[in-house]
Design a protein around this motif. Sequence first.
Motif, short mmCIF file in Angstrom:
data_model
loop_
_atom_site.label_atom_id
_atom_site.label_comp_id
_atom_site.label_asym_id
_atom_site.label_seq_id
_atom_site.Cartn_x
_atom_site.Cartn_y
_atom_site.Cartn_z
N MET A 142 0.90 -1.22 0.03
CA MET A 142 0.01 0.01 0.00
C MET A 142 0.82 1.11 -0.17
SD MET A 142 -3.24 -0.74 0.37
CE MET A 142 -4.51 -0.94 1.64
N ALA A 143 0.44 2.30 -0.53
CA ALA A 143 1.12 3.41 -0.62
C ALA A 143 0.04 4.65 -0.54
CB ALA A 143 2.12 3.64 -2.07
N TYR A 144 0.56 5.75 -0.71
CA TYR A 144 -0.35 7.03 -0.45
C TYR A 144 0.46 7.95 -1.50
CZ TYR A 144 2.72 9.10 2.93
OH TYR A 144 3.62 9.73 3.71
N THR A 145 -0.35 8.82 -1.97
CA THR A 145 0.06 9.90 -2.83
C THR A 145 -0.96 11.31 -2.78
OG1 THR A 145 0.67 10.78 -5.08
CG2 THR A 145 -1.31 9.13 -4.99
N GLY A 146 -0.44 12.35 -2.97
CA GLY A 146 -1.36 13.64 -3.13
C GLY A 146 -1.88 13.71 -4.24
N ASN A 147 -1.45 13.09 -5.45
CA ASN A 147 -2.15 13.33 -6.72
C ASN A 147 -2.10 11.87 -7.43
OD1 ASN A 147 -2.48 13.82 -9.41
ND2 ASN A 147 -1.11 15.50 -9.38
N LEU A 148 -3.35 11.27 -7.21
CA LEU A 148 -3.49 10.12 -7.69
C LEU A 148 -3.43 10.05 -9.23
CD1 LEU A 148 -4.25 7.01 -7.03
CD2 LEU A 148 -6.54 7.61 -6.82
N ARG A 149 -3.96 10.84 -10.10
CA ARG A 149 -3.82 10.89 -11.58
C ARG A 149 -2.65 10.86 -11.78
NH1 ARG A 149 -8.71 14.41 -11.59
NH2 ARG A 149 -10.44 12.92 -12.21
N ARG A 150 -1.70 11.83 -11.13
CA ARG A 150 -0.19 11.73 -11.65
C ARG A 150 0.42 10.32 -11.43
NH1 ARG A 150 4.01 12.11 -8.78
NH2 ARG A 150 2.85 12.84 -6.86
N ARG A 151 0.10 9.75 -10.20
CA ARG A 151 0.89 8.61 -9.77
C ARG A 151 0.44 7.30 -10.74
NH1 ARG A 151 5.48 6.73 -8.46
NH2 ARG A 151 5.38 5.29 -6.89
N LEU A 152 -0.82 7.38 -10.99
CA LEU A 152 -1.31 6.15 -12.17
C LEU A 152 -0.55 6.60 -13.33
CD1 LEU A 152 -2.87 3.97 -12.46
CD2 LEU A 152 -4.90 5.37 -13.02
N PHE A 153 -0.46 7.84 -13.83
CA PHE A 153 0.21 8.23 -15.11
C PHE A 153 1.63 7.64 -15.20
CE2 PHE A 153 2.73 11.08 -17.68
CZ PHE A 153 2.17 10.85 -19.11
N GLU A 154 2.35 7.97 -14.10
CA GLU A 154 3.85 7.44 -13.73
C GLU A 154 3.95 6.00 -13.97
OE1 GLU A 154 4.99 9.30 -10.00
OE2 GLU A 154 5.24 11.27 -10.95
N HIS A 155 3.04 5.38 -13.47
CA HIS A 155 3.22 3.96 -13.33
C HIS A 155 3.14 3.30 -14.71
CE1 HIS A 155 3.74 2.57 -8.96
NE2 HIS A 155 2.88 3.50 -8.91
N ASN A 156 1.86 3.98 -15.71
CA ASN A 156 1.81 3.52 -16.77
C ASN A 156 2.61 3.99 -17.93
OD1 ASN A 156 -0.64 1.73 -16.16
ND2 ASN A 156 -1.75 3.46 -16.18
N THR A 157 3.33 4.87 -17.64
CA THR A 157 4.34 5.65 -18.66
C THR A 157 5.69 5.04 -18.25
OG1 THR A 157 4.82 7.38 -17.43
CG2 THR A 157 3.07 7.55 -19.26
N GLY A 158 6.05 4.11 -17.38
CA GLY A 158 7.25 3.48 -16.92
C GLY A 158 8.06 4.52 -16.22
N GLU A 159 7.62 5.34 -15.61
CA GLU A 159 8.52 6.40 -14.76
C GLU A 159 8.90 5.81 -13.53
OE1 GLU A 159 7.33 10.59 -14.72
OE2 GLU A 159 6.23 10.13 -16.66
N ALA A 160 7.71 4.91 -12.90
CA ALA A 160 7.99 4.16 -11.79
C ALA A 160 8.87 2.94 -12.13
CB ALA A 160 6.74 4.03 -11.03
N ARG A 161 10.12 2.89 -11.73
CA ARG A 161 11.00 1.64 -11.93
C ARG A 161 10.38 0.41 -11.33
NH1 ARG A 161 17.08 2.43 -11.02
NH2 ARG A 161 16.27 1.81 -9.16
N ALA A 162 9.89 0.55 -10.44
CA ALA A 162 9.49 -1.14 -9.76
C ALA A 162 8.41 -1.59 -10.43
CB ALA A 162 9.16 -0.75 -8.13
N THR A 163 7.49 -0.63 -10.94
CA THR A 163 6.20 -1.38 -11.65
C THR A 163 6.29 -0.94 -13.32
OG1 THR A 163 5.15 0.82 -11.49
CG2 THR A 163 5.05 -0.99 -9.69
N SER A 164 7.41 -0.70 -13.92
CA SER A 164 7.51 -0.29 -15.33
C SER A 164 6.97 -1.70 -16.09
CB SER A 164 8.66 0.46 -15.58
OG SER A 164 9.72 -0.58 -15.38
#
Length: 61
Positions: A1-23
């Motif tokens: 589980m994690a938390y963020t202040g900007n859910l749309r941005r965080r999901l975008f980061e995961h889906n564009t490969g910017e989050a290495r752990a989930t890319s």
Amino acid sequence: MAYTGNLRRRLFEHNTGEARATSFRRPWKLIYYEAYVLEEVLEVADSVRADLVRRPAIPGK
């Protein structure tokens, strides 16, 4: 589980490969989230959730 202040941005980061752990597991689809106004409430909810996960399903086991 994690938390963020900007859910749309965080999901975008995961889906564009910017989050290495989930890319390598793209694309991500959000199916559930919880929102809290106060961080203190978030901490209590996380604590309760953690206790439920650690508690055995059958009492005494």
